[in-house]
Design a protein around this motif. Sequence first.
Motif, PDB file in Angstrom:
ATOM      1  N   HIS A 227       0.820  -1.209   0.000  1.00  0.00           N
ATOM      2  CA  HIS A 227       0.000   0.000   0.000  1.00  0.00           C
ATOM      3  C   HIS A 227       0.855   1.261   0.000  1.00  0.00           C
ATOM      4  O   HIS A 227       0.406   2.303  -0.423  1.00  0.00           O
ATOM      5  N   TYR A 228       2.099   1.163   0.466  1.00  0.00           N
ATOM      6  CA  TYR A 228       2.962   2.341   0.455  1.00  0.00           C
ATOM      7  C   TYR A 228       3.226   2.782  -0.984  1.00  0.00           C
ATOM      8  O   TYR A 228       3.103   3.948  -1.307  1.00  0.00           O
ATOM      9  N   SER A 229       3.568   1.864  -1.843  1.00  0.00           N
ATOM     10  CA  SER A 229       3.851   2.241  -3.227  1.00  0.00           C
ATOM     11  C   SER A 229       2.573   2.677  -3.944  1.00  0.00           C
ATOM     12  O   SER A 229       2.617   3.540  -4.809  1.00  0.00           O
ATOM     13  N   GLN A 230       1.447   2.098  -3.583  1.00  0.00           N
ATOM     14  CA  GLN A 230       0.186   2.507  -4.188  1.00  0.00           C
ATOM     15  C   GLN A 230      -0.202   3.906  -3.733  1.00  0.00           C
ATOM     16  O   GLN A 230      -0.715   4.696  -4.513  1.00  0.00           O
ATOM     17  N   ALA A 231       0.048   4.214  -2.468  1.00  0.00           N
ATOM     18  CA  ALA A 231      -0.246   5.563  -1.980  1.00  0.00           C
ATOM     19  C   ALA A 231       0.664   6.578  -2.661  1.00  0.00           C
ATOM     20  O   ALA A 231       0.222   7.683  -3.007  1.00  0.00           O
ATOM     21  N   HIS A 232       1.912   6.210  -2.856  1.00  0.00           N
ATOM     22  CA  HIS A 232       2.849   7.095  -3.548  1.00  0.00           C
ATOM     23  C   HIS A 232       2.359   7.365  -4.966  1.00  0.00           C
ATOM     24  O   HIS A 232       2.391   8.511  -5.436  1.00  0.00           O
ATOM     25  N   LEU A 233       1.902   6.340  -5.644  1.00  0.00           N
ATOM     26  CA  LEU A 233       1.393   6.490  -7.006  1.00  0.00           C
ATOM     27  C   LEU A 233       0.135   7.375  -7.018  1.00  0.00           C
ATOM     28  O   LEU A 233      -0.010   8.231  -7.896  1.00  0.00           O
ATOM     29  N   ALA A 234      -0.730   7.189  -6.048  1.00  0.00           N
ATOM     30  CA  ALA A 234      -1.955   7.993  -5.996  1.00  0.00           C
ATOM     31  C   ALA A 234      -1.633   9.471  -5.774  1.00  0.00           C
ATOM     32  O   ALA A 234      -2.215  10.343  -6.432  1.00  0.00           O
ATOM     33  N   TRP A 235      -0.709   9.763  -4.859  1.00  0.00           N
ATOM     34  CA  TRP A 235      -0.335  11.161  -4.627  1.00  0.00           C
ATOM     35  C   TRP A 235       0.314  11.766  -5.859  1.00  0.00           C
ATOM     36  O   TRP A 235       0.111  12.945  -6.169  1.00  0.00           O
ATOM     37  N   ARG A 236       1.107  10.980  -6.564  1.00  0.00           N
ATOM     38  CA  ARG A 236       1.731  11.473  -7.789  1.00  0.00           C
ATOM     39  C   ARG A 236       0.667  11.870  -8.800  1.00  0.00           C
ATOM     40  O   ARG A 236       0.761  12.933  -9.436  1.00  0.00           O
ATOM     41  N   MET A 237      -0.361  11.047  -8.928  1.00  0.00           N
ATOM     42  CA  MET A 237      -1.420  11.341  -9.888  1.00  0.00           C
ATOM     43  C   MET A 237      -2.220  12.582  -9.471  1.00  0.00           C
ATOM     44  O   MET A 237      -2.583  13.407 -10.320  1.00  0.00           O
ATOM     45  N   VAL A 238      -2.485  12.729  -8.193  1.00  0.00           N
ATOM     46  CA  VAL A 238      -3.204  13.912  -7.707  1.00  0.00           C
ATOM     47  C   VAL A 238      -2.386  15.175  -7.974  1.00  0.00           C
ATOM     48  O   VAL A 238      -2.923  16.196  -8.424  1.00  0.00           O
ATOM     49  N   ILE A 239      -1.093  15.099  -7.705  1.00  0.00           N
ATOM     50  CA  ILE A 239      -0.224  16.256  -7.930  1.00  0.00           C
ATOM     51  C   ILE A 239      -0.181  16.623  -9.411  1.00  0.00           C
ATOM     52  O   ILE A 239      -0.201  17.807  -9.769  1.00  0.00           O
ATOM     53  N   GLU A 240      -0.161  15.620 -10.280  1.00  0.00           N
ATOM     54  CA  GLU A 240      -0.155  15.903 -11.719  1.00  0.00           C
ATOM     55  C   GLU A 240      -1.426  16.615 -12.137  1.00  0.00           C
ATOM     56  O   GLU A 240      -1.388  17.554 -12.943  1.00  0.00           O
ATOM     57  N   LEU A 241      -2.555  16.185 -11.607  1.00  0.00           N
ATOM     58  CA  LEU A 241      -3.826  16.831 -11.955  1.00  0.00           C
ATOM     59  C   LEU A 241      -3.879  18.265 -11.437  1.00  0.00           C
ATOM     60  O   LEU A 241      -4.242  19.192 -12.165  1.00  0.00           O
ATOM     61  N   VAL A 242      -3.500  18.453 -10.195  1.00  0.00           N
ATOM     62  CA  VAL A 242      -3.540  19.795  -9.603  1.00  0.00           C
ATOM     63  C   VAL A 242      -2.555  20.727 -10.306  1.00  0.00           C
ATOM     64  O   VAL A 242      -2.846  21.911 -10.522  1.00  0.00           O
ATOM     65  N   ALA A 243      -1.391  20.202 -10.683  1.00  0.00           N
ATOM     66  CA  ALA A 243      -0.416  21.025 -11.393  1.00  0.00           C
ATOM     67  C   ALA A 243      -0.964  21.472 -12.745  1.00  0.00           C
ATOM     68  O   ALA A 243      -0.805  22.639 -13.136  1.00  0.00           O
ATOM     69  N   GLY A 244      -1.620  20.568 -13.456  1.00  0.00           N
ATOM     70  CA  GLY A 244      -2.224  20.941 -14.740  1.00  0.00           C
ATOM     71  C   GLY A 244      -3.279  22.017 -14.570  1.00  0.00           C
ATOM     72  O   GLY A 244      -3.323  22.993 -15.326  1.00  0.00           O
ATOM     73  N   LEU A 245      -4.117  21.855 -13.559  1.00  0.00           N
ATOM     74  CA  LEU A 245      -5.150  22.865 -13.287  1.00  0.00           C
ATOM     75  C   LEU A 245      -4.528  24.201 -12.907  1.00  0.00           C
ATOM     76  O   LEU A 245      -4.962  25.262 -13.382  1.00  0.00           O
ATOM     77  N   GLY A 246      -3.540  24.168 -12.048  1.00  0.00           N
ATOM     78  CA  GLY A 246      -2.896  25.408 -11.596  1.00  0.00           C
ATOM     79  C   GLY A 246      -2.193  26.145 -12.715  1.00  0.00           C
ATOM     80  O   GLY A 246      -2.303  27.373 -12.832  1.00  0.00           O
TER      81      GLY A 246
END
Length: 108
Positions: A33-52
């Motif tokens: 779950h640690y690597s899955q959580a890391h992947l999920a945060w990476r995806m959230v950051i990518e989305l927020v960065a695109g929006l910003g």
Amino acid sequence: MVSDADKERLKQLDARIAAAKSARKPKPHSEEHYSQAHLAWRMVIELVAGLGIGFGIGYGLDYVLETLPIFLVLFTLLGFAAGVKTMMRTAKEAGSLAQAKQAEDEGN
């Protein structure tokens, strides 16, 4: 020519190098779950960065051109689309890595 003593020393050196390299290998994550959580945060950051970034460009253009917030809306939507596209690329990459790992595990 290389003498037998030099060959033996080279073999010993190779063995020491191999042992040192194996000691430095990263240890696998014991909790998946640690690597899955890391992947999920990476995806959230990518989305927020695109929006910003889209929001910033749109707001800047509207401010400079003194227009209605048309560019803000347009570039925010484009930023969202870019963020989703980047997220999908990351998900595809993670899926292919998982498939490769599963194939490697089945092969052993």
